[in-house]
Design a protein around this motif. Structure first.
Motif, short mmCIF file in Angstrom:
data_model
loop_
_atom_site.label_atom_id
_atom_site.label_comp_id
_atom_site.label_asym_id
_atom_site.label_seq_id
_atom_site.Cartn_x
_atom_site.Cartn_y
_atom_site.Cartn_z
N GLN A 221 68.18 3.39 38.00
CA GLN A 221 67.18 3.14 36.96
C GLN A 221 65.83 2.69 37.53
OE1 GLN A 221 68.03 3.86 33.71
NE2 GLN A 221 69.84 4.61 34.78
N ARG A 222 65.86 2.01 38.65
CA ARG A 222 64.63 1.48 39.26
C ARG A 222 64.62 1.77 40.76
NH1 ARG A 222 61.26 -2.22 36.76
NH2 ARG A 222 59.97 -1.55 38.49
N HIS A 223 64.71 3.04 41.12
CA HIS A 223 64.74 3.42 42.54
C HIS A 223 63.45 3.05 43.27
CE1 HIS A 223 63.16 6.91 40.37
NE2 HIS A 223 62.41 7.10 41.43
N ASP A 224 62.39 2.83 42.52
CA ASP A 224 61.12 2.44 43.14
C ASP A 224 61.17 1.06 43.80
OD1 ASP A 224 61.39 1.66 40.32
OD2 ASP A 224 59.41 0.74 40.55
N LEU A 225 62.14 0.23 43.39
CA LEU A 225 62.23 -1.13 43.94
C LEU A 225 63.09 -1.22 45.19
CD1 LEU A 225 62.59 -3.21 40.67
CD2 LEU A 225 60.53 -2.83 42.05
#
Length: 155
Positions: free
Chosen positions: A68-72
């Motif tokens: 869901q938040r691969h950017d983190l």
């Protein structure tokens, strides 16, 4: 938002569980009055099986949040999480089952020879030492993962 909380919380919580069980409870258990080696390893077999299943659930929750938040999750955190998951898989599929055979034999011997004294000064088998090493790796890697994700959130 939930994914953000999970990504920062899970590695640190996972690390805390390992420290509490592997490096605090386990050594202290053998110092309890009346605790035999056979009883201690029997309890340990149950506790570590449960711990490994909880760790596996945490890894699944982490990966689900990661999607869901691969950017983190940067490269360092990703590689370390893959290695932690590989270490856990090794523990669950190879190391713990091998140690369980030995501890079951020890328990059977203790049942056949009541009053068996605790084993003093016994070093672990190579399998046991590998298990301890994989626990130590996770205790170092998991906080690094958490810190990297917290820094990614702050950026």
């Amino acid at each position: 938002m939930l994914a953000l909380v999970v990504l920062t919380m899970v590695p640190l919580m996972w690390c805390g569980m390992i420290v509490a069980i592997s490096f605090i409870e386990t050594p202290l258990k053998f110092r309890a009055p009346g605790m035999t080696h056979a009883l201690g390893v029997g309890i340990g077999r149950l506790v570590f099986k449960a711990l490994n299943y909880v760790e596996a659930a945490l890894a699944v929750v982490f990966v689900g949040s990661w999607t869901q938040r691969h950017d983190l999750v940067g490269v360092t955190a990703a590689v370390l999480m893959v290695l932690c998951t590989a270490a856990l898989t090794l523990q669950m599929t190879v190391l713990r089952p091998a140690m369980a055979k030995r501890t079951k034999a020890l328990a059977a011997t203790a049942l056949n020879q009541p009053g068996t004294a605790p084993v003093k000064g016994k070093t672990g088998t190579l399998t046991h030492l590998a298990y301890i090493g994989s626990e130590a790796f996770k205790v170092v890697a998991l906080p690094i993962i958490g810190i990297h994700i917290i820094l990614a959130v702050a950026a």
